[in-house]
Write a protein that holds these residues in place. Sequence first.
Motif, PDB file in Angstrom:
ATOM      1  N   LEU A  87      61.446  28.504  68.705  1.00  0.00           N
ATOM      2  CA  LEU A  87      60.907  29.899  68.582  1.00  0.00           C
ATOM      3  C   LEU A  87      61.888  30.977  68.576  1.00  0.00           C
ATOM      4  O   LEU A  87      61.740  31.720  67.799  1.00  0.00           O
ATOM      5  CB  LEU A  87      59.954  29.871  69.815  1.00  0.00           C
ATOM      6  CG  LEU A  87      59.068  31.246  69.669  1.00  0.00           C
ATOM      7  CD1 LEU A  87      58.336  31.374  68.418  1.00  0.00           C
ATOM      8  CD2 LEU A  87      58.188  31.251  71.033  1.00  0.00           C
ATOM      9  N   ALA A  88      63.005  30.915  69.292  1.00  0.00           N
ATOM     10  CA  ALA A  88      63.874  32.075  69.433  1.00  0.00           C
ATOM     11  C   ALA A  88      64.660  32.063  68.203  1.00  0.00           C
ATOM     12  O   ALA A  88      64.954  33.261  67.606  1.00  0.00           O
ATOM     13  CB  ALA A  88      64.770  31.455  70.653  1.00  0.00           C
ATOM     14  N   TRP A 243      50.457  33.411  72.270  1.00  0.00           N
ATOM     15  CA  TRP A 243      49.410  32.502  72.456  1.00  0.00           C
ATOM     16  C   TRP A 243      49.685  31.795  70.975  1.00  0.00           C
ATOM     17  O   TRP A 243      49.231  30.477  71.044  1.00  0.00           O
ATOM     18  CB  TRP A 243      48.144  33.206  72.428  1.00  0.00           C
ATOM     19  CG  TRP A 243      47.739  33.922  73.775  1.00  0.00           C
ATOM     20  CD1 TRP A 243      48.566  33.786  74.496  1.00  0.00           C
ATOM     21  CD2 TRP A 243      46.553  34.604  73.830  1.00  0.00           C
ATOM     22  NE1 TRP A 243      48.008  34.568  75.812  1.00  0.00           N
ATOM     23  CE2 TRP A 243      46.696  34.969  75.270  1.00  0.00           C
ATOM     24  CE3 TRP A 243      45.469  35.103  73.257  1.00  0.00           C
ATOM     25  CZ2 TRP A 243      45.917  35.950  75.813  1.00  0.00           C
ATOM     26  CZ3 TRP A 243      44.425  35.806  73.638  1.00  0.00           C
ATOM     27  CH2 TRP A 243      44.629  36.256  75.075  1.00  0.00           C
ATOM     28  N   LEU A 244      49.728  32.518  70.011  1.00  0.00           N
ATOM     29  CA  LEU A 244      49.784  31.918  68.628  1.00  0.00           C
ATOM     30  C   LEU A 244      50.812  30.853  68.416  1.00  0.00           C
ATOM     31  O   LEU A 244      50.561  29.616  68.016  1.00  0.00           O
ATOM     32  CB  LEU A 244      50.257  32.887  67.667  1.00  0.00           C
ATOM     33  CG  LEU A 244      49.697  32.569  66.121  1.00  0.00           C
ATOM     34  CD1 LEU A 244      48.424  32.416  65.782  1.00  0.00           C
ATOM     35  CD2 LEU A 244      50.458  33.554  65.127  1.00  0.00           C
ATOM     36  N   ALA A 245      51.981  31.019  69.208  1.00  0.00           N
ATOM     37  CA  ALA A 245      52.940  30.057  69.099  1.00  0.00           C
ATOM     38  C   ALA A 245      52.941  28.730  70.041  1.00  0.00           C
ATOM     39  O   ALA A 245      53.659  27.831  69.946  1.00  0.00           O
ATOM     40  CB  ALA A 245      54.502  30.769  69.387  1.00  0.00           C
ATOM     41  N   THR A 246      51.842  29.071  71.047  1.00  0.00           N
ATOM     42  CA  THR A 246      51.931  27.885  72.066  1.00  0.00           C
ATOM     43  C   THR A 246      50.444  27.278  72.157  1.00  0.00           C
ATOM     44  O   THR A 246      50.427  26.200  72.745  1.00  0.00           O
ATOM     45  CB  THR A 246      52.170  28.371  73.276  1.00  0.00           C
ATOM     46  OG1 THR A 246      51.495  29.537  73.817  1.00  0.00           O
ATOM     47  CG2 THR A 246      53.815  28.912  73.518  1.00  0.00           C
ATOM     48  N   PHE A 249      47.528  24.497  67.841  1.00  0.00           N
ATOM     49  CA  PHE A 249      48.051  24.530  66.543  1.00  0.00           C
ATOM     50  C   PHE A 249      49.567  25.303  66.345  1.00  0.00           C
ATOM     51  O   PHE A 249      50.027  25.610  65.231  1.00  0.00           O
ATOM     52  CB  PHE A 249      47.251  25.244  65.517  1.00  0.00           C
ATOM     53  CG  PHE A 249      45.891  24.174  65.145  1.00  0.00           C
ATOM     54  CD1 PHE A 249      45.905  23.527  63.936  1.00  0.00           C
ATOM     55  CD2 PHE A 249      45.209  24.046  66.049  1.00  0.00           C
ATOM     56  CE1 PHE A 249      45.010  22.782  63.803  1.00  0.00           C
ATOM     57  CE2 PHE A 249      43.780  23.015  65.693  1.00  0.00           C
ATOM     58  CZ  PHE A 249      44.158  22.290  64.544  1.00  0.00           C
ATOM     59  N   GLY A 250      49.973  25.642  67.371  1.00  0.00           N
ATOM     60  CA  GLY A 250      51.375  26.277  67.459  1.00  0.00           C
ATOM     61  C   GLY A 250      52.433  25.566  66.729  1.00  0.00           C
ATOM     62  O   GLY A 250      52.917  26.404  65.838  1.00  0.00           O
ATOM     63  N   PRO A 251      52.536  24.445  66.673  1.00  0.00           N
ATOM     64  CA  PRO A 251      53.554  23.799  66.052  1.00  0.00           C
ATOM     65  C   PRO A 251      53.554  24.075  64.447  1.00  0.00           C
ATOM     66  O   PRO A 251      54.373  24.170  63.685  1.00  0.00           O
ATOM     67  CB  PRO A 251      53.547  22.463  66.308  1.00  0.00           C
ATOM     68  CG  PRO A 251      52.904  22.173  67.659  1.00  0.00           C
ATOM     69  CD  PRO A 251      52.013  23.520  67.627  1.00  0.00           C
ATOM     70  N   TYR A 252      52.293  23.807  64.014  1.00  0.00           N
ATOM     71  CA  TYR A 252      52.000  24.307  62.501  1.00  0.00           C
ATOM     72  C   TYR A 252      52.312  25.605  62.236  1.00  0.00           C
ATOM     73  O   TYR A 252      52.663  26.021  61.144  1.00  0.00           O
ATOM     74  CB  TYR A 252      50.531  24.069  62.222  1.00  0.00           C
ATOM     75  CG  TYR A 252      50.127  22.360  62.691  1.00  0.00           C
ATOM     76  CD1 TYR A 252      51.029  21.363  62.790  1.00  0.00           C
ATOM     77  CD2 TYR A 252      48.900  22.158  63.190  1.00  0.00           C
ATOM     78  CE1 TYR A 252      50.633  20.322  62.629  1.00  0.00           C
ATOM     79  CE2 TYR A 252      48.350  21.061  63.056  1.00  0.00           C
ATOM     80  CZ  TYR A 252      49.010  19.976  63.167  1.00  0.00           C
ATOM     81  OH  TYR A 252      48.726  18.699  63.457  1.00  0.00           O
ATOM     82  N   LEU A 257      55.791  29.113  58.872  1.00  0.00           N
ATOM     83  CA  LEU A 257      55.988  30.577  58.733  1.00  0.00           C
ATOM     84  C   LEU A 257      56.659  30.884  57.806  1.00  0.00           C
ATOM     85  O   LEU A 257      57.697  30.404  57.504  1.00  0.00           O
ATOM     86  CB  LEU A 257      56.588  30.833  60.322  1.00  0.00           C
ATOM     87  CG  LEU A 257      57.186  32.151  60.527  1.00  0.00           C
ATOM     88  CD1 LEU A 257      55.572  33.093  60.622  1.00  0.00           C
ATOM     89  CD2 LEU A 257      57.891  32.218  61.808  1.00  0.00           C
ATOM     90  N   ASP A 258      55.899  31.926  57.115  1.00  0.00           N
ATOM     91  CA  ASP A 258      56.977  32.625  55.855  1.00  0.00           C
ATOM     92  C   ASP A 258      57.443  33.852  56.712  1.00  0.00           C
ATOM     93  O   ASP A 258      56.946  34.614  57.364  1.00  0.00           O
ATOM     94  CB  ASP A 258      55.655  33.130  55.105  1.00  0.00           C
ATOM     95  CG  ASP A 258      56.676  34.122  54.075  1.00  0.00           C
ATOM     96  OD1 ASP A 258      57.540  34.495  54.082  1.00  0.00           O
ATOM     97  OD2 ASP A 258      55.859  34.598  53.019  1.00  0.00           O
ATOM     98  N   ASN A 259      58.649  33.715  56.898  1.00  0.00           N
ATOM     99  CA  ASN A 259      59.577  34.616  57.717  1.00  0.00           C
ATOM    100  C   ASN A 259      60.279  35.413  56.785  1.00  0.00           C
ATOM    101  O   ASN A 259      61.455  35.960  57.418  1.00  0.00           O
ATOM    102  CB  ASN A 259      60.480  33.963  58.723  1.00  0.00           C
ATOM    103  CG  ASN A 259      60.574  34.414  60.101  1.00  0.00           C
ATOM    104  OD1 ASN A 259      59.738  35.165  60.381  1.00  0.00           O
ATOM    105  ND2 ASN A 259      60.981  33.632  60.978  1.00  0.00           N
TER     106      ASN A 259
END
Length: 396
Positions: A87-88, A243-246, A249-252, A257-259
């Motif tokens: 995530l970082a 919340w979204l990342a954890t 479905f966070g791993p998905y 992720l379009d970064n």
Amino acid sequence: MERHTIEPRPGWQQTVEAQGLIYPLTRYPDDSLRPYWDESAYYAFTLPEVEALEEVVEELHGMCLAAAAHIVEHSRFADLGIEDPRLAKLIAESWRRRAELPSLYGRFDLHYDGSGPAKMLEYNADTPTSLVEAASPQWFWLEDRFPGADQWNSLHERLVAAWKRQAPLLPPGAPLHFAHSAGDELGEDLMTVAYLEETAQQAGLETAALPVEDIGWDRLSGRFVDQRLRFIRACFKLYPWEWLATDDFGPYVLDTLDNGGGTGSTLWIEPAWKMLLSNKALLAVLWELYPGHPNLLPAYLDGPRELAHTRGYAAKPLLGREGAGVTLHEPGAEPVLRGPDDPCCYQELAPLPDFDGNRVVLGAWVVEDEAAGLGIRESAGPVTDEYARFLPHVIR
């Protein structure tokens, strides 16, 4: 800055509900309903005051961006409680490619009473609310009560213009989805997202709305889909990144992720780098980078330090909202340190300005990189919480 009492308009509740504020009342623990939209009083500012506050807000926003760059460059994610290296890494990538990622708005909470420099209390640049009341009912109130007067409020025009400018950053040929949590019983999240969707539509964008809980996962394609099984290529979400990342479905989310540059399948707005600005650890980083700045309060991550004996301090959870978990400590008391399971920022105690028994905080809005408007909340207690009231303002 002055507070004035005034007689509310006849039928004010129906009026503001028709203007999108479907939550004009707040239910209290005794089951009573009291106004959240409170037009029994208003605040008046001079034009020089507002112009000075605009300059402060834009300077603070620039300082926050510099602090975000410092966090990324020095890999200080652990200070923000971000322990997941993946995530970082994605946050850092999001920051470095921020010119390719749409980013819309944020809200500073400021301590200000008209007699001294405004002080930054915090910055919510990921999921700020109280936008609807600041942008719409407040403006119509002004036209009804003070026709010909002005207000610090260019929110609507700036939001529409921001969507127009950022449209080229969105994936072509797909609607921009707008998602909120259906768990919000008041309707505040729903109406905030609906209002932002309206500004996007006025900018000429094709949109689609859905609750976060209704976002689906297509196992065959490995992509997020809406209720009509359309791929979600871009989504504005009023749902915190932590919340979204954890979530389950966070791993998905991280996998797809379009970064920037269209390398993933879903682009989220606000982008992941906004996690750097909505974390209370930002307050300590700012004080470290800009010690003594007139618009900052001393803040630390390792404890209250000298604040425990001088001015007192507020202990703020790194990811708290609406005053949840905030504790106030007067000077001279034995310092209370929180453990690693409850990380917080220790910020100098700055009792909210008291106007006739009402504790006020200014919510100063930023759209893209420019100051865009003001919303004012009052509370009866020392912490602005879910029982705060929203009051309109005027430039006199």
